[in-house]
Design an enzyme around this catalytic site. Structure first.
Site, PDB file in Angstrom:
ATOM      1  N   HIS A   1       0.642  -0.843   0.512  1.00 52.20           N
ATOM      2  CA  HIS A   1      -0.215  -0.222  -0.048  1.00 52.20           C
ATOM      3  C   HIS A   1       1.089   1.647   0.031  1.00 52.20           C
ATOM      4  CE1 HIS A   1      -2.356  -3.494   2.587  1.00 52.20           C
ATOM      5  NE2 HIS A   1      -3.054  -3.302   1.368  1.00 52.20           N
TER       6      HIS A   1
ATOM      7  N   CYS B   1       3.132  -1.555  -4.296  1.00 49.27           N
ATOM      8  CA  CYS B   1       2.528  -2.131  -5.960  1.00 49.27           C
ATOM      9  C   CYS B   1       3.309  -1.105  -6.863  1.00 49.27           C
ATOM     10  CB  CYS B   1       0.964  -2.637  -5.360  1.00 49.27           C
ATOM     11  SG  CYS B   1       0.017  -2.050  -7.335  1.00 49.27           S
TER      12      CYS B   1
ATOM     13  N   GLU C   1      -3.340   2.911   1.690  1.00 51.62           N
ATOM     14  CA  GLU C   1      -2.517   3.092   0.498  1.00 51.62           C
ATOM     15  C   GLU C   1      -3.088   4.856   0.213  1.00 51.62           C
ATOM     16  OE1 GLU C   1      -4.799   0.712  -2.660  1.00 51.62           O
ATOM     17  OE2 GLU C   1      -4.290   2.597  -4.044  1.00 51.62           O
TER      18      GLU C   1
ATOM     19  N   SER D   1      -5.153 -10.637  -1.470  1.00 54.89           N
ATOM     20  CA  SER D   1      -3.815 -11.064  -0.318  1.00 54.89           C
ATOM     21  C   SER D   1      -3.899 -12.670  -0.091  1.00 54.89           C
ATOM     22  CB  SER D   1      -4.230  -9.453   0.800  1.00 54.89           C
ATOM     23  OG  SER D   1      -5.958  -9.439   0.545  1.00 54.89           O
TER      24      SER D   1
END
Lengths: 282, 282
Positions: free
Chosen positions: B71, B93, B123, B257
């Site tokens: 995140h 990511c 995030e 996840s």
């Protein structure tokens, strides 16, 4: 018979400005023409012609000055007029000018440019000319098939915001980057909103304005979509007494290019019809 | 009892990459920590801890290296870790990194920046930090009240596209210029679509993944909104045989996840329950 007239019926800012420019030129200069009708109202175009300002489709070397109409003209045509040594009097609506400039900017920023509007409308043709190749015209309900990753949008000033919402709903998951200039003219949106409110409370709607006027046609279609019996007319002469049989409440609205005197004549004639049919008048 | 397992259940590209980085570091170095859980899956976080990679909330001078989770982390926290002389291993990511960079760009271009997402999600907090002051977080259904003329939008990668459509519908007539970076991760959208299709054909849905996982919770809520009885579980142990009474067809999906071994255990246990209840198994 009660008559409710929309407060926002008739000339918007851009039309008022253009018509003033044209009548002013008519009184000051000979050999002045407009390239295409200055606004989409045949009656006003006729009254300008009576003052010596003719509507032509192509510039001619004998002209002294050309008035650019509210919808603007393609860039290439503008260049041609200048090259011919003819004076350009620009009566393009300032909001249309903004849409032209935003379209140009989007192209310079390498977006795939989408114009939401009617492909045959002179305003859209004028905006298109600032983009050049690869421009996509999106007519409401007909969504673009192929999109690039980066999409830029400008909108014909008289489009309903609902059309822009539909377009965004359609493309938002297909493009990675979207830049939107919401160039819809506020006065169009407010006129549509007021017309909606009136439509909900009357027996019939009279929508006044040129049959070639996009925003007037849109008003009439919108009233019909609300289920009210609607007549789109250009002049008071078209009003038919039969339409008012059993009618207690009439709504009147008009497009952005409809002169006040046409609206006044329509109200006067509805009042007369009301008197004749014994429906009374307020 | 028939079981349909979503093909897109489990690890997405970004999660797979981060988990690989973390296990690789665990085997190569001591004193490695993750700042916050590397992904929102308590079982995987526990198995990393068993290998010596601990999850901490704050950097500490005794640490040798910090793995940045999928995140991302706020920019200021990253600077702090660097200043403390701790090695940064970035497992953010790549799609979240893009959202961070676009948010920064929008601010540099003087847009009022809107982030569509959950304000408490790490995030969103990481993306926010690239904007600075005046950022607005829009949680779905809670539309922003005050808007400036120029609005820029980025989206938490796991948001549904329907939320972005709702936001655009709300603001398109209130802003004059809108720039949207659709940073929704394609894999999230496809997983949601596949889950929808399965939900329409089964008696119950099992959604596997961390209860703290935004995209898993979203999958479960989406199944419920489609009217199918839905259970959101973290491990196979939570499956209750009573849920499967009279059930002929079970759908199984999992968030981005959720490790494969958890999904495998769940399928195995559902098969066992099917055998016990005499529902058969395919």
């Amino acid at each position: 018979m009660k008559i409710t007239v929309a407060k926002r019926a008739g000339f918007c800012f851009g039309v008022k400005r253009a018509v003033n420019i044209a009548f002013d030129m008519a009184s000051r200069k000979d050999g002045v023409c407009t390239l295409g009708p200055i606004i989409h109202n045949p009656q006003l175009v006729k009254s300008l012609q009576d003052k010596g300002v003719h509507c032509v489709n192509e510039p001619h070397k004998d002209m002294k000055a050309v008035i650019i109409r509210t919808h603007g003209i393609p860039l290439q045509m503008n260049d041609k007029i200048v090259e011919m040594g003819i004076e350009v009097i620009d009566a393009t609506c300032p909001f249309v000018k903004k849409a032209q400039q935003y379209a140009k900017l989007l192209r310079e920023e390498n977006y795939q440019v989408l114009i939401l509007g009617e492909s045959a409308h002179p305003e859209v043709k004028s905006i298109m000319s600032y983009v050049g190749q690869d421009v996509i015209i999106v007519e409401d309900e007909h969504m673009p098939e192929r999109l690039k990753t980066r999409v830029g949008i400008v909108v014909q000033t008289t489009q309903p915001v609902s059309a822009l919402k539909r377009l965004l709903n359609n493309i938002v998951e297909r493009a990675k980057e979207i830049k939107i200039y919401n160039t819809i003219c506020n006065s169009t949106a407010l006129r549509l909103k007021e017309t909606s409110e009136i439509s909900g409370n009357v027996d019939i709607m009279i929508v006044a304005g040129g049959r070639n006027s996009a925003n007037t046609t849109q008003l009439a279609n919108h009233c019909r979509s609300m289920g009210v019996t609607t007549y789109h007319i250009e002049t008071a002469m078209e009003l038919d007494p039969l339409w008012f049989k059993g009618v207690n409440h009439v709504g009147v609205t008009a497009g952005a290019s409809t002169p006040d005197w046409i609206i006044d004549e329509i109200i006067e004639r509805i009042n007369n019809i009301g008197g004749l049919t014994g429906n009374g008048s307020t």
